[in-house]
Write a protein that holds these residues in place. Structure first.
Motif, PDB file in Angstrom:
ATOM      1  N   GLU A   1       0.837  -1.204   0.000  1.00  0.00           N
ATOM      2  CA  GLU A   1       0.000   0.000   0.000  1.00  0.00           C
ATOM      3  C   GLU A   1       0.869   1.249   0.000  1.00  0.00           C
ATOM      4  O   GLU A   1       0.543   2.248  -0.656  1.00  0.00           O
ATOM      5  N   LEU A   2       1.973   1.205   0.748  1.00  0.00           N
ATOM      6  CA  LEU A   2       2.899   2.339   0.755  1.00  0.00           C
ATOM      7  C   LEU A   2       3.396   2.630  -0.657  1.00  0.00           C
ATOM      8  O   LEU A   2       3.523   3.794  -1.062  1.00  0.00           O
ATOM      9  N   ASP A   3       3.671   1.574  -1.413  1.00  0.00           N
ATOM     10  CA  ASP A   3       4.168   1.760  -2.772  1.00  0.00           C
ATOM     11  C   ASP A   3       3.149   2.436  -3.681  1.00  0.00           C
ATOM     12  O   ASP A   3       3.517   3.042  -4.691  1.00  0.00           O
ATOM     13  N   THR A   4       1.861   2.319  -3.344  1.00  0.00           N
ATOM     14  CA  THR A   4       0.834   2.927  -4.196  1.00  0.00           C
ATOM     15  C   THR A   4       0.718   4.430  -3.985  1.00  0.00           C
ATOM     16  O   THR A   4       0.083   5.119  -4.795  1.00  0.00           O
ATOM     17  N   LEU A   5       1.310   4.934  -2.892  1.00  0.00           N
ATOM     18  CA  LEU A   5       1.226   6.368  -2.644  1.00  0.00           C
ATOM     19  C   LEU A   5       1.986   7.120  -3.720  1.00  0.00           C
ATOM     20  O   LEU A   5       3.015   6.675  -4.226  1.00  0.00           O
ATOM     21  N   VAL A   6       1.472   8.275  -4.043  1.00  0.00           N
ATOM     22  CA  VAL A   6       2.101   9.105  -5.064  1.00  0.00           C
ATOM     23  C   VAL A   6       3.416   9.666  -4.528  1.00  0.00           C
ATOM     24  O   VAL A   6       3.495  10.150  -3.401  1.00  0.00           O
ATOM     25  N   GLY A   7       4.484   9.595  -5.337  1.00  0.00           N
ATOM     26  CA  GLY A   7       5.763  10.182  -4.970  1.00  0.00           C
ATOM     27  C   GLY A   7       6.391   9.490  -3.764  1.00  0.00           C
ATOM     28  O   GLY A   7       6.315   8.266  -3.598  1.00  0.00           O
TER      29      GLY A   7
ATOM     30  N   TYR B   1       5.625  17.586  -3.305  1.00  0.00           N
ATOM     31  CA  TYR B   1       5.155  16.930  -4.511  1.00  0.00           C
ATOM     32  C   TYR B   1       5.439  17.820  -5.725  1.00  0.00           C
ATOM     33  O   TYR B   1       5.328  19.047  -5.643  1.00  0.00           O
ATOM     34  N   THR B   2       5.795  17.203  -6.805  1.00  0.00           N
ATOM     35  CA  THR B   2       5.931  17.936  -8.063  1.00  0.00           C
ATOM     36  C   THR B   2       4.543  18.189  -8.643  1.00  0.00           C
ATOM     37  O   THR B   2       3.542  17.615  -8.191  1.00  0.00           O
ATOM     38  N   ALA B   3       4.484  19.043  -9.649  1.00  0.00           N
ATOM     39  CA  ALA B   3       3.200  19.312 -10.298  1.00  0.00           C
ATOM     40  C   ALA B   3       2.615  18.030 -10.877  1.00  0.00           C
ATOM     41  O   ALA B   3       1.400  17.792 -10.817  1.00  0.00           O
TER      42      ALA B   3
ATOM     43  N   PHE C   1       0.943  26.574   1.759  1.00  0.00           N
ATOM     44  CA  PHE C   1       0.745  25.580   0.710  1.00  0.00           C
ATOM     45  C   PHE C   1       0.702  24.187   1.330  1.00  0.00           C
ATOM     46  O   PHE C   1       1.581  23.804   2.095  1.00  0.00           O
ATOM     47  N   GLY C   2      -0.326  23.404   0.974  1.00  0.00           N
ATOM     48  CA  GLY C   2      -0.545  22.144   1.654  1.00  0.00           C
ATOM     49  C   GLY C   2      -0.206  20.910   0.872  1.00  0.00           C
ATOM     50  O   GLY C   2      -0.581  19.810   1.271  1.00  0.00           O
ATOM     51  N   ASN C   3       0.487  20.999  -0.281  1.00  0.00           N
ATOM     52  CA  ASN C   3       0.881  19.816  -1.042  1.00  0.00           C
ATOM     53  C   ASN C   3      -0.313  18.917  -1.335  1.00  0.00           C
ATOM     54  O   ASN C   3      -1.239  19.319  -2.020  1.00  0.00           O
ATOM     55  N   GLY C   4      -0.301  17.685  -0.786  1.00  0.00           N
ATOM     56  CA  GLY C   4      -1.402  16.764  -1.046  1.00  0.00           C
ATOM     57  C   GLY C   4      -2.744  17.319  -0.609  1.00  0.00           C
ATOM     58  O   GLY C   4      -3.776  17.074  -1.244  1.00  0.00           O
ATOM     59  N   ARG C   5      -2.726  18.093   0.483  1.00  0.00           N
ATOM     60  CA  ARG C   5      -3.967  18.717   0.944  1.00  0.00           C
ATOM     61  C   ARG C   5      -4.464  19.716  -0.094  1.00  0.00           C
ATOM     62  O   ARG C   5      -5.657  19.843  -0.339  1.00  0.00           O
ATOM     63  N   THR C   6      -3.533  20.424  -0.730  1.00  0.00           N
ATOM     64  CA  THR C   6      -3.916  21.372  -1.778  1.00  0.00           C
ATOM     65  C   THR C   6      -4.541  20.632  -2.967  1.00  0.00           C
ATOM     66  O   THR C   6      -5.519  21.093  -3.562  1.00  0.00           O
ATOM     67  N   ALA C   7      -3.978  19.473  -3.304  1.00  0.00           N
ATOM     68  CA  ALA C   7      -4.548  18.675  -4.394  1.00  0.00           C
ATOM     69  C   ALA C   7      -5.978  18.254  -4.051  1.00  0.00           C
ATOM     70  O   ALA C   7      -6.886  18.332  -4.892  1.00  0.00           O
TER      71      ALA C   7
END
Length: 817
Positions: free
Chosen positions: A557-563, A732-734, A773-779
């Motif tokens: 499951e960890l591997d499925t996380l983005v980045g 995270y990148t764009a 800026f919240g990174n994943g939270r911003t997404a």
């Protein structure tokens, strides 16, 4: 032997002319002149020193020349220099006494008038009034470093007008034994005891426009059923308390000022009573107002307490005492109002508490408060109800610009009605550790954390509450956890709403303790859980695992996380070390000791909480931890407001995390750059010890911004040594933010239309990436905004197709912040 002469002038009628001729003239001594004088005669003293013990037993006038002060000195070798036993008049004399056993001036009876005297002595008292004497003392000065300045004793009374006590070895003015005194425009300073002392039942003072300062003891002290009334008086620069009451003493203060006091400005004990009207208290070292003991009561109306110079609460009420505040202001203090001990009670109406570095209102050990139409702003904590039996009511009160609005812990049970909490940085309302409380018609707006955050399954009742613009969510209800009482059942919610959803929270009137995540409600769910793929999503603070998954499943499951490629490598390396160590021990080989405590650094929303939860699961599956559950805490959960309370709270957090992971979010807040009066370092010291004592049962993860966490690790030499490694969570990148939005769209059965991915990629490239800026939270927030705009567009279509119901387009992307 006397120097100078005494001129005796008769002021009687012609009927006594023969006797007048015998008395008028000059006498070589005061004793001879007094022997010849009768009532009404005037004795004019020529300049000089009279070394006589002067006794006035007739209603004569004893007058010095109108020249320089001190030209006539009454200075005997011992005994009382001047004794008054009649309604005589004494003017313009310099009196000296050298006998420490007696007063320099003694008034024993009558209603004499003493004007313009200067008493310089080292006697028991400068001026002493006894028995039925009722003198009027005007413009006199007393300098007596050997004893009391002025004493009223044995039921006597009198008036001091425009007088000054320049120095006193003991009290400046003492009223005792049922005596009474009226002081007007007097100055009392440089006293070794109290400035103004009242003691004994029936002893009273009325003081108007007086100043008491440079005092070694208390400025004003009342004890043993004495009473006083002070109007427009000032007490300052004392070494002891400003005003002190003890043993059923009573005082009324109107328009007074108490300032520059290193101890308590106003202190009441042992059933004392005080009423303060338009009183200003400022620059005090301990409490501005302290009220102790059952039966002790203070009432304050239109008063102001501000600018503390110490580390103590501005107002302290304890041991069963009571206090009321009406239209008062308390500001620029460490803590504003502290009430503790069963039976202690405070009522506050139309009162402001502002610029409070700690807690505005703290209620503990069974005490209660009743706040109505009060205003709390700029404080670390608005109101904190700490433990069992503590409570009361808070009605129609506003709490603004605080870290936490209202905290309820350890069985406390306040009733909060019609209150508004604005702009808290952590939570509007936080309830934990078996706290209860009822919140009716309350509103939380602009929270940077949750609106209402209830953990440990606390049975808090929320009725007709409302949250708006809360960054982490309007309502968060975590599971019961080990700290919750059996059968607590979790919070009870009725008719509550949030601007996150068009639905109301009343659809879920009760949140069972066993539930860790509420069901979705409304468009996307006001309390909906975040998908695992959006690594920045936060789940409830304490989550017990019903059944541990195998480590390989969690790692998958960890591997499925983005980045997070660096993070994944670090976690796998740790897991491999622990697993190999376990196998070596099973084979009878030595295994390297692996420190499991970690530091997570990086910006908000980069997945630190999610990875911490997975790390706990992995350790549980490998048999390192019993449960592997996550307990998330921050500064507010660990740091108390008073000495000793921080260690207790930190210990309790460890107890909740037993067998799992203690995740300290924004850990650097425990070590602020300008620490001043701060108990965060005590929390760090306690953490260091507990991490060693419980290294086999609790894993600690400290998280926060990279630079700030470096400061945290440098605070205590033992901190850095307790953590095995630091894992950095990069931004995270764009492209990765686009992937998170795509995962969320798929999770909620939406699709990205033509050109939407490209538009999102551009959007995430140019979006401002400041501190907020919240990174994943911003997404996630971007996706939710797109769904909302999509809904506004599609709702206007009479019969939308499946594509129209599911496709998100570039026009749905919100404007750049």
């Amino acid at each position: 032997m006397a120097q100078g002469s005494v001129q005796v002038t008769h002021t009687g009628t012609a009927r006594g002319a023969g006797r007048w001729r015998r008395r008028t003239g000059e006498y070589g001594s005061l004793a001879a002149a007094l022997e010849a004088a009768a009532d009404g005669d005037v004795l004019s003293l020529a300049p000089g020193t009279y070394r006589e013990n002067v006794v006035l037993e007739r209603a004569v006038t004893l007058r010095g020349p109108g020249g320089a002060v001190g030209s006539v000195r009454i200075a005997p070798a011992d005994g009382v220099a001047l004794t008054v036993r009649a309604s005589a008049v004494v003017e313009g004399l310099h009196v000296e006494g050298e006998d420490a056993a007696v007063p320099a001036v003694l008034v024993e009876t009558g209603r004499p008038e003493l004007t313009g005297l200067r008493v310089v002595t080292r006697s028991a008292a400068g001026i002493e009034v006894r028995g039925d004497a009722r003198p009027t003392v005007r413009r006199c000065a007393v300098d007596n470093p050997g004893g009391t300045g002025v004493t009223f004793a044995d039921g006597s009374g009198g008036v001091l007008e425009g007088c000054e006590v320049l120095a006193a070895g003991r009290s400046g003015v003492a009223v005792r034994g049922g005596s009474s005194a009226h002081l007007s425009q007097c100055r009392i300073h440089h006293a070794g005891g109290a400035g103004l002392l009242l003691t004994g039942e029936g002893s009273t003072v009325e003081a108007v426009g007086c100043e008491v300062y440079e005092i070694k003891g208390a400025g004003v002290q009342l004890t043993s059923r004495a009473s006083g009334e002070l109007t427009d008086c000032t007490v300052h620069r004392t070494s002891g308390d400003g005003i002190s009451l003890d043993t059923e003493a009573v005082v009324r203060l109107t328009g007074c000022e108490v300032h520059d006091v290193p101890e308590n400005a106003v202190d009441l004990r042992s059933r004392a009573q005080a009423r303060l009207t338009r009183v200003t208290v400022r620059r005090f070292g301990r409490n501005g107002l302290s009220v102790w003991d059952a039966g002790t009561r203070a009432e304050a109306v239109q008063c102001e307490v501000h600018d503390s110079t110490g580390d103590y609460p501005a107002v302290w009420v304890s041991d069963g005492a009571a206090a009321t505040f009406t239209s008062c202001r308390v500001h620029d203090v460490p803590d504003a109002l502290v009430v503790l001990d069963r039976g202690s009670a405070v009522e506050a109406d139309d009162t402001d508490l502002a610029q409070v570095r700690g807690t505005a209102v703290s209620v503990s050990d069974g005490a209660t408060v009743a706040l109505e139409q009060c205003r709390i702003r700029d404080a670390a904590t608005g109101a904190w109800f700490r433990d069992h039996g503590s409570g009361g009511t808070v009605r129609d009160t506003t709490v603004d610009s605080v870290a936490s609005g209202i905290i309820v812990t350890k069985g406390a049970d306040p009733a909060v009605e019609g209150c508004t909490i604005s702009s808290p940085t952590e939570a509007g309302v936080f309830v934990s550790a078996a706290g209860r409380g009822s919140f009716t018609g309350c509103r939380v707006t602009g929270s940077l954390g949750y609106g209402f955050h209830v953990i440990d399954g606390c049975r808090t009742a929320l009725t007709r509450c409302r949250t708006e613009r809360c960054a982490r969510g309007g309502y968060e209800f975590a599971d019961a956890g080990p700290a919750a009482p059996e059968g607590s059942g979790g919070p009870v919610v009725e008719d509550c709403t949030s601007d996150e959803s068009a639905e109301t929270a009343s659809a879920r009137p009760t949140v069972p303790a066993a539930r860790t995540e509420p069901e979705p409600d409304g468009l996307l769910g006001a309390f909906a859980p975040q998908p695992a793929g959006a690594a920045g999503g936060a789940r409830p603070a304490a989550e017990a695992q019903a059944e541990a998954r195998p480590a390989r499943e969690v790692l998958a499951e960890l591997d499925t996380l983005v980045g997070l490629e660096n993070v994944k490598r670090e976690v796998r390396a740790l897991t491999d070390m622990i697993e190999v160590g376990r196998r070596r021990r099973q084979a009878g080989l030595k295994a390297a000791s692996v420190r499991r405590h970690l530091v997570f650094t990086g910006s908000p929303g980069t997945g630190k909480t999610t990875v911490a939860r997975m790390y706990g699961e992995i350790l549980s599956s490998l048999g390192v931890l019993d449960r592997g559950h996550l307990v998330e805490v921050s500064r507010v959960d660990l740091v108390g407001e008073h000495i000793g309370s921080t260690a207790i709270r930190t210990q309790q957090a460890f107890e909740r995390a037993h067998g799992g992971v203690l995740f300290i979010d924004e850990a650097y807040a425990l070590a602020p750059e300008d620490s001043g009066r701060d108990f965060g370092r005590e929390a760090i010291d306690t953490l260091v010890k507990l991490m060693e004592d419980h290294r086999e049962s609790v894993v600690v993860i400290a998280a926060g911004y990279t630079t700030e966490m470096e400061r945290f690790l440098a605070v205590n030499p033992g901190v850095a040594s307790r953590f095995s490694r630091t894992i950095t969570f990069g931004d995270y990148t764009a492209e990765e933010l686009l992937r998170i939005v795509s995962q969320q769209a798929e999770e909620h059965e939406y699709r990205l239309g033509d050109g939407t991915s490209e538009a999102l990629l551009k959007y995430f490239t140019v979006i401002p990436k400041g501190a907020g800026f919240g990174n994943g939270r911003t997404a996630r927030q971007t996706f939710e905004a797109m769904v909302e705009r999509h809904a506004g567009r599609v709702a206007q279509l009479p019969d939308p197709t499946t594509d129209e119901l599911t496709l998100l387009y570039a026009d749905d992307i919100p404007a750049l912040p």
